[in-house]
Design a protein around this motif. Structure first.
Motif, PDB file in Angstrom:
ATOM      1  N   GLU A  47       0.837  -1.434   0.068  1.00  0.00           N
ATOM      2  CA  GLU A  47       0.020   0.125   0.000  1.00  0.00           C
ATOM      3  C   GLU A  47       0.867   1.352  -0.095  1.00  0.00           C
ATOM      4  OE1 GLU A  47      -2.974  -0.043   3.112  1.00  0.00           O
ATOM      5  OE2 GLU A  47      -4.075  -1.533   1.910  1.00  0.00           O
ATOM      6  N   LYS A  48       2.064   1.231   0.301  1.00  0.00           N
ATOM      7  CA  LYS A  48       3.168   2.270   0.203  1.00  0.00           C
ATOM      8  C   LYS A  48       2.533   3.421   1.202  1.00  0.00           C
ATOM      9  CE  LYS A  48       5.364   0.456  -3.354  1.00  0.00           C
ATOM     10  NZ  LYS A  48       6.820  -0.471  -2.918  1.00  0.00           N
ATOM     11  N   THR A  49       2.178   3.014   2.242  1.00  0.00           N
ATOM     12  CA  THR A  49       1.674   4.253   3.334  1.00  0.00           C
ATOM     13  C   THR A  49       1.979   3.280   4.576  1.00  0.00           C
ATOM     14  OG1 THR A  49      -0.040   5.466   3.996  1.00  0.00           O
ATOM     15  CG2 THR A  49      -0.626   3.349   3.367  1.00  0.00           C
ATOM     16  N   CYS A  50       2.322   4.424   5.459  1.00  0.00           N
ATOM     17  CA  CYS A  50       2.554   4.151   6.974  1.00  0.00           C
ATOM     18  C   CYS A  50       1.416   4.869   7.767  1.00  0.00           C
ATOM     19  CB  CYS A  50       4.026   4.354   7.276  1.00  0.00           C
ATOM     20  SG  CYS A  50       4.342   6.044   7.412  1.00  0.00           S
ATOM     21  N   ALA A  51       0.492   5.374   7.270  1.00  0.00           N
ATOM     22  CA  ALA A  51      -0.407   6.295   7.797  1.00  0.00           C
ATOM     23  C   ALA A  51      -1.060   5.287   8.938  1.00  0.00           C
ATOM     24  CB  ALA A  51      -1.468   6.641   6.983  1.00  0.00           C
ATOM     25  N   GLY A  52      -1.522   5.884  10.194  1.00  0.00           N
ATOM     26  CA  GLY A  52      -1.949   5.098  11.254  1.00  0.00           C
ATOM     27  C   GLY A  52      -1.017   4.402  12.222  1.00  0.00           C
ATOM     28  N   LEU A  53       0.394   4.419  11.603  1.00  0.00           N
ATOM     29  CA  LEU A  53       1.182   3.607  12.497  1.00  0.00           C
ATOM     30  C   LEU A  53       2.238   4.496  13.348  1.00  0.00           C
ATOM     31  CD1 LEU A  53       2.578   1.049   9.887  1.00  0.00           C
ATOM     32  CD2 LEU A  53       1.109   0.751  11.674  1.00  0.00           C
ATOM     33  N   SER A  54       2.500   4.078  14.341  1.00  0.00           N
ATOM     34  CA  SER A  54       3.299   4.832  15.387  1.00  0.00           C
ATOM     35  C   SER A  54       4.716   4.439  15.178  1.00  0.00           C
ATOM     36  CB  SER A  54       3.030   4.599  16.882  1.00  0.00           C
ATOM     37  OG  SER A  54       3.814   5.288  17.711  1.00  0.00           O
TER      38      SER A  54
ATOM     39  N   GLU B  12       2.902  12.366  11.829  1.00  0.00           N
ATOM     40  CA  GLU B  12       3.983  12.628  12.971  1.00  0.00           C
ATOM     41  C   GLU B  12       3.091  13.478  14.213  1.00  0.00           C
ATOM     42  OE1 GLU B  12       8.163  14.635  13.725  1.00  0.00           O
ATOM     43  OE2 GLU B  12       7.240  14.621  12.004  1.00  0.00           O
ATOM     44  N   GLU B  13       2.072  14.115  13.580  1.00  0.00           N
ATOM     45  CA  GLU B  13       1.412  15.049  14.606  1.00  0.00           C
ATOM     46  C   GLU B  13       0.341  14.265  15.434  1.00  0.00           C
ATOM     47  OE1 GLU B  13      -1.137  14.566  11.048  1.00  0.00           O
ATOM     48  OE2 GLU B  13       0.925  14.919  11.283  1.00  0.00           O
ATOM     49  N   LYS B  14      -0.093  13.064  14.877  1.00  0.00           N
ATOM     50  CA  LYS B  14      -0.898  12.188  15.470  1.00  0.00           C
ATOM     51  C   LYS B  14       0.092  11.339  16.617  1.00  0.00           C
ATOM     52  CE  LYS B  14      -4.550  13.600  13.502  1.00  0.00           C
ATOM     53  NZ  LYS B  14      -5.492  14.445  14.076  1.00  0.00           N
ATOM     54  N   ASP B  15       1.381  11.418  16.046  1.00  0.00           N
ATOM     55  CA  ASP B  15       2.149  10.176  16.920  1.00  0.00           C
ATOM     56  C   ASP B  15       2.942  11.228  18.063  1.00  0.00           C
ATOM     57  OD1 ASP B  15       3.631   7.966  17.823  1.00  0.00           O
ATOM     58  OD2 ASP B  15       4.893   8.009  15.985  1.00  0.00           O
ATOM     59  N   ASN B  16       2.082  11.620  19.127  1.00  0.00           N
ATOM     60  CA  ASN B  16       2.736  12.410  19.886  1.00  0.00           C
ATOM     61  C   ASN B  16       2.803  12.160  21.425  1.00  0.00           C
ATOM     62  OD1 ASN B  16      -0.237  12.286  20.636  1.00  0.00           O
ATOM     63  ND2 ASN B  16      -0.794  14.466  20.098  1.00  0.00           N
TER      64      ASN B  16
ATOM     65  N   GLN C  69      -6.042   6.813  19.133  1.00  0.00           N
ATOM     66  CA  GLN C  69      -6.950   7.614  20.102  1.00  0.00           C
ATOM     67  C   GLN C  69      -7.379   8.724  19.233  1.00  0.00           C
ATOM     68  OE1 GLN C  69      -5.602   9.231  23.959  1.00  0.00           O
ATOM     69  NE2 GLN C  69      -7.383   8.273  24.701  1.00  0.00           N
ATOM     70  N   ASN C  70      -6.320   9.503  18.594  1.00  0.00           N
ATOM     71  CA  ASN C  70      -6.236  10.760  18.071  1.00  0.00           C
ATOM     72  C   ASN C  70      -6.898  10.616  16.582  1.00  0.00           C
ATOM     73  OD1 ASN C  70      -4.726  11.874  20.052  1.00  0.00           O
ATOM     74  ND2 ASN C  70      -2.576  11.609  19.084  1.00  0.00           N
ATOM     75  N   THR C  71      -6.610   9.537  16.000  1.00  0.00           N
ATOM     76  CA  THR C  71      -7.213   9.492  14.793  1.00  0.00           C
ATOM     77  C   THR C  71      -8.793   9.002  14.567  1.00  0.00           C
ATOM     78  OG1 THR C  71      -6.683   7.034  14.336  1.00  0.00           O
ATOM     79  CG2 THR C  71      -5.284   9.092  13.577  1.00  0.00           C
ATOM     80  N   LYS C  72      -9.280   8.269  15.702  1.00  0.00           N
ATOM     81  CA  LYS C  72     -10.366   7.472  15.589  1.00  0.00           C
ATOM     82  C   LYS C  72     -10.959   6.675  14.736  1.00  0.00           C
ATOM     83  CE  LYS C  72     -11.813   9.639  19.639  1.00  0.00           C
ATOM     84  NZ  LYS C  72     -10.489  10.176  20.023  1.00  0.00           N
ATOM     85  N   ILE C  73     -10.207   6.650  13.643  1.00  0.00           N
ATOM     86  CA  ILE C  73     -10.374   5.632  12.651  1.00  0.00           C
ATOM     87  C   ILE C  73      -9.268   4.781  12.392  1.00  0.00           C
ATOM     88  CG2 ILE C  73     -11.162   5.536  10.208  1.00  0.00           C
ATOM     89  CD1 ILE C  73     -12.592   7.881  10.332  1.00  0.00           C
ATOM     90  N   VAL C  74      -9.267   3.561  12.337  1.00  0.00           N
ATOM     91  CA  VAL C  74      -8.260   2.762  11.997  1.00  0.00           C
ATOM     92  C   VAL C  74      -8.329   2.090  10.967  1.00  0.00           C
ATOM     93  CG1 VAL C  74      -6.799   1.042  13.263  1.00  0.00           C
ATOM     94  CG2 VAL C  74      -8.128   2.718  14.799  1.00  0.00           C
ATOM     95  N   GLU C  75      -7.461   2.135   9.883  1.00  0.00           N
ATOM     96  CA  GLU C  75      -7.671   1.079   8.537  1.00  0.00           C
ATOM     97  C   GLU C  75      -7.327  -0.242   8.869  1.00  0.00           C
ATOM     98  OE1 GLU C  75      -5.152   0.002   6.737  1.00  0.00           O
ATOM     99  OE2 GLU C  75      -3.670   0.216   8.367  1.00  0.00           O
ATOM    100  N   PRO C  76      -8.020  -1.147   8.019  1.00  0.00           N
ATOM    101  CA  PRO C  76      -7.749  -2.632   8.271  1.00  0.00           C
ATOM    102  C   PRO C  76      -6.259  -3.226   8.664  1.00  0.00           C
ATOM    103  CG  PRO C  76      -9.203  -2.227   6.498  1.00  0.00           C
ATOM    104  CD  PRO C  76      -8.452  -0.903   6.827  1.00  0.00           C
ATOM    105  N   PHE C  77      -5.512  -2.644   8.093  1.00  0.00           N
ATOM    106  CA  PHE C  77      -4.108  -3.556   8.046  1.00  0.00           C
ATOM    107  C   PHE C  77      -3.645  -3.046   9.349  1.00  0.00           C
ATOM    108  CE2 PHE C  77      -4.260  -4.207   3.551  1.00  0.00           C
ATOM    109  CZ  PHE C  77      -4.222  -5.331   3.516  1.00  0.00           C
TER     110      PHE C  77
END
Length: 273
Positions: A71-78, A132-136, A186-194
């Protein structure tokens, strides 16, 4: 369906949601104990639970690798959770080499290697998708207390004091290493499947590991505790396993609820994790 007859699962879920926090905590404990009792009856060799825990963790990492490569993305990962994971794995590997080298040393080596690869992907290859702003979550909030606690409560074995403190540090840090990941969700409230699959795998792995230690204590009639040392250390080992399990219990509940409901994206209500 609204106005229609509820299924048993929906009825139970609605009843649980209406319970006060103390009752929910009690139900979580009872459910965990029932699950451990079930494992005790169906699994003959309880050492296999630890192997199963590592296998589930490996599956979680495989899902993570798939997310990053396909998927070439790390969105949602800490990134911070991955860094904490690398720290405690590195310390645990050091302890394994100088204290008790076994098959788990090889497994930890593989896990550390893949974790370092994930860190590299987030920091460099997929940096533009890193939230990065969500991984605070400030990691010193967990590293410093774990370090101080390891100085106070550590194994009382015959090993070098530095090695014993290091061992305690990696046990404590592992117990709380997932907190930054939970903060991101907690910051995003929406968690993608993977990402949800990965965190759920961590939760299952933690529970199986916890069940392994609890059942081993029963199987050895408490002798395992004295084998770990004396004083507070044996209790802290078990407590750390329980903490890891309960930190992820709430998320796992909503994950299963979402899965049963056929939802591809997990939406967390306020106050979860």
């Amino acid at each position: 369906m609204k106005g229609g007859k509820r299924t048993p699962v929906q009825a139970v879920n609605l009843w649980v949601r209406r319970q006060p926090p103390k009752m929910k905590a009690f139900l979580a404990v009872v459910t965990g104990m029932a699950a451990i009792l079930f494992l005790r009856m169906v699994v003959k060799d309880h050492d296999n639970l630890f192997v199963a825990a590592e296998a589930v963790h490996a599956i979680g990492i495989a899902v993570l690798i798939y997310k990053l490569t396909k998927e070439k993305t790390c969105a949602g990962l800490s990134l911070k959770t991955q860094e904490l994971t690398a720290i405690f794995l590195a310390v645990r590997l050091y302890c394994s080499f100088v204290m008790e080298y076994d098959i788990h040393t090889l497994l930890d080596t593989a896990t550390l290697a893949t974790t370092l690869w994930v860190i590299y992907m987030i920091r460099f290859r997929l940096k533009s998708t890193y939230m990065e702003e969500k991984d605070n979550f400030a990691i010193y909030y967990v590293v410093v207390p774990c370090a101080v606690l390891s100085l106070v409560v550590h194994p009382t074995t015959v090993h070098n004091i530095v090695n014993r403190i290091s061992w305690a540090f990696c046990v404590y840090l592992e117990a709380v290493s997932v907190l930054p990941q939970l903060r991101v969700m907690q910051n995003t409230k929406i968690v993608e499947p993977f990402t949800a699959h990965y965190v759920f795998a961590l939760g299952v792995a933690r529970f199986l590991s916890c069940a392994h230690w609890v059942l081993q204590v029963f199987d050895t009639h408490g002798r395992l505790l004295t084998a770990l040392g004396y004083g507070l250390w044996p209790s802290m080992v078990l407590f750390s396993e329980v903490v890891q399990t309960f930190i992820l219990a709430d998320f796992c509940y909503y994950y299963v609820k979402s899965l049963v409901g056929g939802q591809l994206v997990l939406r967390l209500p306020s106050g979860v994790v």
